[in-house]
Design an enzyme around this catalytic site. Structure first.
Site, PDB file in Angstrom:
ATOM      1  CG  ASP A 168      -7.078 -12.455 -13.532  1.00 48.23           C
ATOM      2  OD1 ASP A 168      -7.866 -12.954 -14.241  1.00 48.23           O
ATOM      3  OD2 ASP A 168      -6.591 -12.798 -12.337  1.00 48.23           O
TER       4      ASP A 168
ATOM      5  CG  ASP B 222      -1.679   1.158   1.600  1.00 50.23           C
ATOM      6  OD1 ASP B 222      -1.808   2.194   0.520  1.00 50.23           O
ATOM      7  OD2 ASP B 222      -1.865   1.523   2.654  1.00 50.23           O
TER       8      ASP B 222
ATOM      9  CG  ASP C 158      -8.858 -18.690  -6.016  1.00 49.64           C
ATOM     10  OD1 ASP C 158      -9.264 -17.560  -5.626  1.00 49.64           O
ATOM     11  OD2 ASP C 158      -9.005 -19.010  -7.300  1.00 49.64           O
TER      12      ASP C 158
ATOM     13  CG  ASP D  83      -1.574   1.879  -3.660  1.00 45.20           C
ATOM     14  OD1 ASP D  83      -0.338   1.486  -4.132  1.00 45.20           O
ATOM     15  OD2 ASP D  83      -1.790   2.467  -2.606  1.00 45.20           O
TER      16      ASP D  83
HETATM   17  O1  TEU Z   1     -11.552 -19.094  -9.440  1.00 49.03           O
HETATM   18  C1  TEU Z   1     -12.259 -20.089  -9.840  1.00 49.03           C
HETATM   19  C2  TEU Z   1     -12.550 -21.219  -8.926  1.00 49.03           C
HETATM   20  O2  TEU Z   1     -13.127 -22.317  -9.290  1.00 49.03           O
HETATM   21  C3  TEU Z   1     -12.195 -20.836  -7.485  1.00 49.03           C
HETATM   22  O3  TEU Z   1     -13.450 -20.219  -7.091  1.00 49.03           O
HETATM   23  C4  TEU Z   1     -11.938 -22.243  -6.700  1.00 49.03           C
HETATM   24  O4  TEU Z   1     -12.715 -23.086  -7.249  1.00 49.03           O
HETATM   25  C5  TEU Z   1     -12.183 -22.050  -5.482  1.00 49.03           C
HETATM   26  O5  TEU Z   1     -11.525 -20.866  -4.984  1.00 49.03           O
HETATM   27  C6  TEU Z   1     -11.545 -22.843  -4.710  1.00 49.03           C
HETATM   28  O6  TEU Z   1     -11.777 -22.749  -3.399  1.00 49.03           O
HETATM   29  C7  TEU Z   1     -11.369 -17.947  -9.985  1.00 49.03           C
HETATM   30  C8  TEU Z   1     -10.674 -16.674  -9.198  1.00 49.03           C
HETATM   31  O7  TEU Z   1      -9.180 -17.293  -9.287  1.00 49.03           O
HETATM   32  C9  TEU Z   1     -11.159 -16.676  -8.008  1.00 49.03           C
HETATM   33  O8  TEU Z   1     -10.547 -15.620  -7.103  1.00 49.03           O
HETATM   34  C10 TEU Z   1     -12.508 -15.912  -8.002  1.00 49.03           C
HETATM   35  O9  TEU Z   1     -13.325 -15.967  -6.824  1.00 49.03           O
HETATM   36  C11 TEU Z   1     -13.464 -16.863  -8.884  1.00 49.03           C
HETATM   37  O10 TEU Z   1     -12.745 -17.366 -10.163  1.00 49.03           O
HETATM   38  C12 TEU Z   1     -14.623 -16.156  -9.475  1.00 49.03           C
HETATM   39  O11 TEU Z   1     -13.987 -15.267 -10.494  1.00 49.03           O
END
Ligand code: TEU
Length: 550
Positions: A98, A21, A329, A29
């Site tokens: 992305d 940040d 994720d 940011d």
């Molecule tokens: O993730 C897709 C996805 O399938 C994940 O949600 C995954 O299955 C899950 O997080 C497992 O716990 C993408 C992005 O990487 C994620 O950050 C987004 O939330 C999602 O798409 C929706 O855009």
């Protein structure tokens, strides 16, 4: 052998909210990223993938985009972006953006228009279905809990949302939608962007008969059998490639939940002209139980190893793999696949060794290069992630034991990977001058970039070294791969070779000291190891990694 820049490089992944940040509002940011470009460059990577930075109401931290051509003001706006791209290119760093094109935000103009009525030109930008208020069109589940259908009382129709109800799925059947997405890609490519990671690209073609999912299907099964790999997916990707991607020297990696060994090659087969790489989740969903992510099971190590072998042989000579062990994720790699307590240092280095010695382009997620660990917040109130919070509500509704569920959250929540990057041991870990949007992991005084810089044997310096070794050895990039002991319950031993050279990698994935006769290797040279042993004593120490070559 077809030499290509994106095969020979390494990607560093940034989760911008949590990286650095610069403005003091507690949210990472773009100027923060610019401040740290020399640090990133010092790792030896040559590409940076930044998770979405566009305008967004942030229901899912940027994965719900309300304007695809505008960079979020919170992150610094388009001006900051232009400076970032320029500063990156000055340093020979490529930028991977992305693209979230399976869905938009419900606050995007398209959706706002779409819900005005059936005559609106944007109505068919999304999937609307007639139905009754209490009876969704089918039993499809949202990845983030509950039904995948949301009722709109004005239209008396449901719309489809594979993720939150603020992320309505875009209708790729509509050629106008596809043109919109291609225009967006062209917009960013003409600015000089070097590639895209494509969010849930495997979901963009829907099964238009909207079949009922088999009763009792888990979410992973639904993804594989219903949401992913729809009937027109390859037609769309070929069209996108022909109309846009093929015009530029760029890299693409499709995120592919539900993509498996049967379907994987179709996305990345050179001759099909679609994408360069996919992220499959065979190794990351390996611990999902019958009730999914928050029902975690022990990791089956033999299965884990087999995933790498299977994918390597699937793509051999035909496509190209992406090598990653975590991202924004999933939980922290050292907590998930290593030992983040007694052997944090050793196991983090071992995982770095694995990442950099498999065949495929490696992806390093921010903070893994200093061995950042999972976080254990005391209650659900500290968690921000919409997946975690929704799963919590659902579990509560189902009368689950919530103490146990909190344990599952500790282990599996996406917030494990989203705590602010730990730069130093000052207040707020050098991430910000103010309280961050999500609490810093309390171990920041011990685990931070500054202390890793000061210590020559640190995880950080090991990453630099192993990345350098990979870059200087085409064998480690393109050479063949063979698992030498697939049935070994604790050791991962494989070889990488070509006409010039052979490498043998030995990784002890356990807390035990394991006897391992390396006689055959006596004529080989040790290239790198994570223990300082001058003479090999016939055993692999806990989480020891050794790479030999001849
Ligand atoms: O993730 C897709 C996805 O399938 C994940 O949600 C995954 O299955 C899950 O997080 C497992 O716990 C993408 C992005 O990487 C994620 O950050 C987004 O939330 C999602 O798409 C929706 O855009």
């Amino acid at each position: 052998m077809n030499r290509t820049w994106w095969k020979e490089g390494v990607v560093y992944q940034i989760y911008p909210r949590s990286f650095k940040d610069s403005s003091g509002n507690g949210i990472g940011d773009i100027y923060g990223i610019i401040d740290k470009l020399d640090y990133i460059k010092s790792l030896g990577v040559n590409m940076i993938w930044i998770c979405p930075i566009y305008s967004s109401p942030n229901d899912d931290n940027g994965y719900d985009i309300s304007d695809y051509r505008k960079i979020s003001e919170e992150f610094g706006g388009n001006k900051a972006f232009d400076i970032l791209l320029n500063e990156m290119h000055k340093r020979d760093l490529k930028l991977i953006m992305d693209l979230v094109a399976n869905h938009s935000s419900d606050e995007h103009k398209w959706f706002q228009e779409s819900k005005k009525g059936e005559d609106n030109p944007y109505h068919n930008y999304y999937f609307w279905k007639k139905g009754k208020a209490d009876k969704p069109p089918n039993n499809w589940l949202s990845v983030f809990s509950g039904s995948a259908w949301e009722w709109d009382p004005n239209l008396n129709k449901y719309y489809l949302h594979s993720f939150t109800k603020k992320q309505p799925d875009l209708n790729w059947e509509n050629p106008k939608v596809r043109e919109e997405i291609y225009d967006i890609l062209n917009f960013w490519f003409s600015k000089g962007v070097d590639g895209f990671r494509m969010d849930v690209i495997s979901f963009i073609s829907k099964r238009l008969d909207f079949p009922q999912a088999k009763k009792g299907s888990t979410l992973s099964e639904m993804m594989e059998n219903i949401y992913a790999n729809g009937p027109r997916i390859h037609e769309y990707l070929k069209e996108m490639n022909e109309k846009v991607l093929s015009k530029y020297d760029i890299v693409t990696v499709g995120e592919g939940p539900g993509v498996n060994l049967e379907t994987g090659l179709n996305y990345v087969d050179k001759k099909e002209k679609e994408l360069n790489m996919v992220f499959h989740f065979d190794h990351l969903q390996i611990d999902f139980g019958p009730e999914g992510k928050f029902d975690p099971q022990p990791i089956d190590f033999l299965k884990f190893k087999k995933v790498f072998s299977d994918w390597d042989s699937l793509l051999r000579n035909k496509g190209w793999n992406s090598i990653f062990l975590g991202n924004h994720d999933f939980s922290r790699i050292v907590s998930r696949f290593g030992n983040d307590q007694k052997y944090r240092n050793e196991s983090a280095k071992l995982l770095a060794t694995l990442l950099m010695t498999l065949r495929g382009t490696p992806y390093v997620y921010q903070g893994d290069e200093i061995g950042m660990t999972n976080v254990k917040y005391p209650s659900i109130d500290y968690y921000d992630d919409v997946e975690t919070r929704n799963a919590w509500k659902e579990a509560k509704g189902n009368n689950k034991n919530m103490d146990d569920f909190l344990k599952a959250v500790h282990r599996q929540s996406r917030d494990n990977a989203r705590t602010p990057l730990q730069w130093n041991d000052t207040e707020f870990a050098g991430f910000s001058t103010n309280k961050p949007w999500i609490n810093i992991n309390s171990n920041y005084k011990k685990i931070n970039v500054e202390s890793e810089e000061d210590y020559s044997d640190s995880i950080l310096n090991y990453y630099r070294e192993i990345i350098r070794i990979r870059k200087n050895n085409l064998t480690l990039i393109y050479g063949d791969f063979l698992d030498l002991e697939p049935d070994n319950e604790k050791l991962y031993i494989y070889k990488r070779w070509d006409k010039q050279k052979t490498f043998v990698v030995i990784l002890n994935f356990s807390d035990d000291k394991i006897l391992c006769d390396l006689n055959d290797l006596s004529s080989m040279t040790l290239v790198i190891g994570n223990y300082k042993k001058s003479v090999y004593d016939g055993s692999m120490d806990p989480w020891e990694a050794r790479v030999y070559s001849y």
